[in-house]
Design an enzyme around this catalytic site. Structure first.
Site, PDB file in Angstrom:
ATOM      1  N   ASP A   1       0.827  -1.208   0.000  1.00  0.00           N
ATOM      2  CA  ASP A   1       0.000   0.000   0.000  1.00  0.00           C
ATOM      3  C   ASP A   1       0.866   1.264   0.000  1.00  0.00           C
ATOM      4  OD1 ASP A   1      -2.271   1.531  -0.060  1.00  0.00           O
ATOM      5  OD2 ASP A   1      -2.703   1.370   2.067  1.00  0.00           O
ATOM      6  N   TYR A   2       1.923   1.250  -0.780  1.00  0.00           N
ATOM      7  CA  TYR A   2       2.833   2.391  -0.883  1.00  0.00           C
ATOM      8  C   TYR A   2       2.437   3.310  -2.041  1.00  0.00           C
ATOM      9  CZ  TYR A   2       6.390   0.947   2.548  1.00  0.00           C
ATOM     10  OH  TYR A   2       7.072   0.653   3.710  1.00  0.00           O
TER      11      TYR A   2
END
Length: 824
Positions: free
Chosen positions: A493-494
């Site tokens: 989830d970057y």
């Protein structure tokens, strides 16, 4: 008579005196703590951790038993244990304040309680005399230890850290990311308003520099700033929306008016000098439409070049809403622009397909380049593989007609889908703000992740190509000009949350048109904005592999050689808490978790540590750039997440459902990730039941970076502990701890960076050259937003919209506040 008196004396001896009772209670406390530390300490040793807790537990247990027997040797033994604790703490962390807190504060409080045993047992004079010399010696021992450790710590501080030494090393060559040049065509660039008297776009301009040339407010007079007006919008959460408000708004200023939107998309125009309301338009957004949070970061201003100034909507304000509409109103009156879309509105749900309220929303304003209003959307994280599309669309800013759509799963289809067809579902979306270059005709999209964040085996080639990438789109055609991926095969989830920043980069051979993009993992990349090629080399470094899909993970990730906000990998010593007990528990969790540094793969059998967490590094607040002084100001977060993939069978048993199945997730911050083999359980910040974090402070900071070289000029914690404490109880301590922060900085030509963002509800003015805090003021609500500045009536105003933030647990408000220097 003598027998009666003897019986009374014996009966009296059967009852404990207060001093003896006190000794028993303190002894029991020590024994209990010793027992807890003993069990946990042995557990930690079996995991390969520190032996301190088990050793200290022995001292506490023996001390406690002696005190229960009312033996003053228990005092001496505890003192010896305390001395050992102090020496161990100084050996582990030196004289750093916050790391010392859980190691020394609680033991010192107990020490004070133990010392009161001495006068409490003062009737036992023989015992005091017998052990007095021992107690006195042990009392003196800490002074000797502190003196020795202070000397060693001072010597250690003079040596450069591993991170500092590494930053001086030469870096490898560039990573080629650009695609072949795309020939740009279309209408000529349109005139753009400049920052100064105006603040015409969310980031100042679509270059996103958050810089103003105004200089009335200086380092010398900023301390005289005072509140000159404040209004309340009236948009506060209903009972149904409680705990879901995060406005994040930055107003615009054009001409004599300020334009803003509230958490639920009410557009308001204010007199820029007085704050008096001029008009408002309420699109009536339902509470059901709120996705993760009720957010409207701002609106967009556009002046139609072919309309007469007197025409309705010759100047217009355009916003996108939580229920997926694009709405245009007249900038002077707030009336709907009837020639825009369908009577002033465009339905962004067209072509999206199956959705439910709160799944597909828009929280940021469109970016308008060459008359095309470009927008993405926020697709609620972690719900299902079959999520609404992340399609990017460009609309004519005058008519509202669809100019093009970029659907990465079907890139040749520029029109809206026909019949039952829909845009490709589950693709990466752009939930944040784009930047734009009017001259080049490019819009720069910071892309997010696929709809399932933490598992990627079912992703398409297009998803893997464009996930977590900066993508340049030709606004006249909707074609991809170039792309640069910041994370390969992102299962952390970057996604890119920050609006990119456009500058003329001061290269040795002359200025280069550049774009700067900060990332959640802390890397700051500098690219040529015409081609996407790195101006500073980007190297591929090996990262951990394994987890649930080792065959799919990338063995390397792109690291910038320009600048980075991330910190060294975590160690057991970095664990925190408010006492040795919860610090011990954090150490046990650390040792039990999967952790191999950055990009540790997701796991299911046990939790894994993600550091930095998904909140950054840099998030949606972005950076500010003073191109005149050549300084970047970046505030950032420094927190881990503590995650676990949940097998589907377990997720079903726990009732974790996607939003379209009537669920909101469960088990902490859990997402169903329907369609994949795993749901996800995220402990954001890696928090304890006390509300404190397992990692030691600071949790956020602010840094000044030399624009030309990328070297750090200064770096310091941002935010005090005044609103933070265990169990949500504010400590009221004005100590700089470095808190989590959301919201960006503003720089002015006066050499000042203005930033709020922190959980202590303060707005600060910071000298950008030294980092000195020159002025601060308490806001009426949380400052999780970015301030702006403008000139009106010959006066410079500083404006912020403190609305608080549910995720940051700050006070929710509906304020817009203006500051200025006094007239005299």
């Amino acid at each position: 008579m003598q027998l009666s008196e003897q019986h009374a004396h014996d009966s009296k001896n059967q009852h404990l005196s207060f001093g003896q009772y006190y000794s028993v209670c303190i002894g029991a406390l020590n024994a209990l703590i010793g027992l807890i530390l003993g069990v946990g300490g042995v557990w930690l040793i079996t995991l390969g951790g520190s032996w301190y807790y088990a050793i200290a537990a022995i001292g506490l247990l023996l001390s406690g038993l002696l005190l229960i027997k009312r033996n003053l040797l228990g005092v001496g033994l505890y003192l010896l244990t305390w001395v050992g604790t102090i020496m161990w703490a100084l050996w582990e962390v030196g004289l750093d304040l916050w790391p010392l807190v859980p190691r020394t504060v609680a033991p010192t409080v107990i020490l004070i309680l133990v010392l009161f045993v001495i006068p409490a047992l003062s009737t036992n004079k023989v015992s005091i005399t017998k052990h007095g010399r021992t107690v006195a010696f042990i009392l003196a021992a800490p002074l000797i230890a502190v003196a020795l450790m202070s000397s060693n710590h001072a010597h250690a501080q003079s040596a450069p850290s591993e991170t500092e030494a590494q930053s001086e090393q030469d870096q490898p060559s560039a990573l080629q990311q650009a695609e072949p040049d795309t020939e740009l065509a279309g209408p000529q660039p349109e005139p753009q308003l400049e920052v100064g008297q105006n603040w015409p776009a969310y980031g100042g301009t679509y270059a996103g520099r958050r810089y103003s040339p105004l200089s009335e407010i200086t380092k010398e007079n900023v301390g005289q700033l005072e509140k000159v007006w404040e209004i309340r919008t009236g948009d506060m959460p209903s009972e149904k929306a409680e705990g879901k408000y995060s406005p994040e708004n930055t107003p615009l200023k054009v001409g004599d008016s300020l334009f803003t939107c509230t958490a639920k998309n009410i557009m308001i125009a204010l007199d820029a000098r007085t704050g008096k309301e001029e008009w408002r338009y309420d699109p009536v957004v339902s509470d059901d439409a709120i996705p993760y949070g009720a957010t409207c970061r701002g609106v967009a201003y556009y002046q139609a070049p072919d309309l007469n100034p007197e025409d309705l909507c010759a100047e217009r304000i355009i916003e996108t809403t939580l229920d997926a509409r694009m709405i245009a109103v007249d900038a002077k009156t707030g009336q709907l622009c009837t020639q825009f879309g369908n009577a002033g509105m465009v339905d962004l749900n067209v072509g999206i397909g199956d959705t439910v309220p709160g799944w597909y929303a828009v929280s940021g304003p469109p970016t308008i380049v060459r008359g095309i209003a470009v927008t993405g959307a926020q697709v609620k994280d972690g719900q299902a593989e079959d999520a609404p599309s992340g399609v990017i669309r460009g609309y004519d800013a005058v008519t509202g007609e669809l100019a093009w759509a970029w659907d990465m799963g079907n890139p040749d289809q520029k029109d809206a889908p026909e019949g039952d067809a829909v845009y490709t579902r589950g693709t990466p979306n752009m939930w944040t703000l784009a930047a734009g270059d009017e001259e080049l005709g490019l819009v720069y999209l910071p892309m997010g992740n696929s709809s399932v964040d933490y598992y990627g085996a079912n992703r398409s080639d297009a998803e893997n190509e464009f996930s977590t990438a900066l993508v340049a789109i030709d606004v006249t055609t909707g074609d991809v000009a170039w792309k640069f991926q910041t994370v390969h095969y992102d299962v952390w989830d970057y996604d890119l949350g920050s609006q990119p920043t456009l500058v003329e980069f001061p290269a040795d051979d002359g200025p280069v048109p550049a774009i700067i993009i900060p990332s959640k993992q802390g890397q700051i990349y500098v690219l040529n904005r015409e081609t996407g090629e790195p101006i500073f080399p980007v190297e591929e470094r090996e990262v951990p592999t394994g987890g649930v899909e080792p065959e799919n993970l990338s063995p390397t990730q792109p690291y910038s050689t320009y600048a980075a906000l991330n910190k060294p990998p975590l160690t057991e010593k970095d664990m925190w808490g408010m006492s040795p007990i919860d610090q011990l528990w954090c150490r046990i969790q650390f040792r039990r978790a999967a952790y191999a540094g950055e990009y540790t793969p997701p796991t299911t059998e046990k939790r894994w540590i993600q550091y930095p967490g998904y909140n950054g590094g840099s998030d949606w607040g972005g950076i500010a750039v003073d191109v005149e002084r050549g300084i970047i100001i970046a505030n950032y977060n420094d927190m881990p997440n503590y995650n676990r993939l949940i097998p589907r069978e377990e997720a079903d048993a726990r009732g974790i459902k996607a939003i379209n199945e009537g669920g909101q997730g469960g088990g902490g911050e859990a997402g169903a990730q329907a369609g994949s083999p795993y749901a996800i359980d995220v402990n954001a910040g890696w928090r304890l039941p006390t509300g404190l974090l397992c990692k030691q402070p600071p949790y956020g900071g602010i840094r000044a970076i030399d624009l030309k070289t990328g070297k750090t000029l200064w770096d310091q914690p941002l935010g005090t502990a005044r609103n933070n404490g265990p169990f949500g109880i504010p400590s009221m301590l004005p100590l700089r701890i470095g808190t989590p922060n959301n919201g960006g900085p503003l720089i002015t030509a006066g050499g000042i960076a203005f930033v709020a963002a922190t959980t202590d509800d303060l707005l600060r003015a910071i000298d950008i050259e030294t980092g000195e805090v020159l002025w601060e003021v308490v806001l009426p609500a949380g400052g999780q937003t970015t301030p702006m500045t403008y000139e009106a009536g010959g006066k410079q105003y500083l404006v912020i919209a403190p609305g608080g933030h549910h995720f940051m647990e700050t006070k929710i408000g509906d304020f817009i506040t203006a500051y200025a220097l006094p007239d005299n």
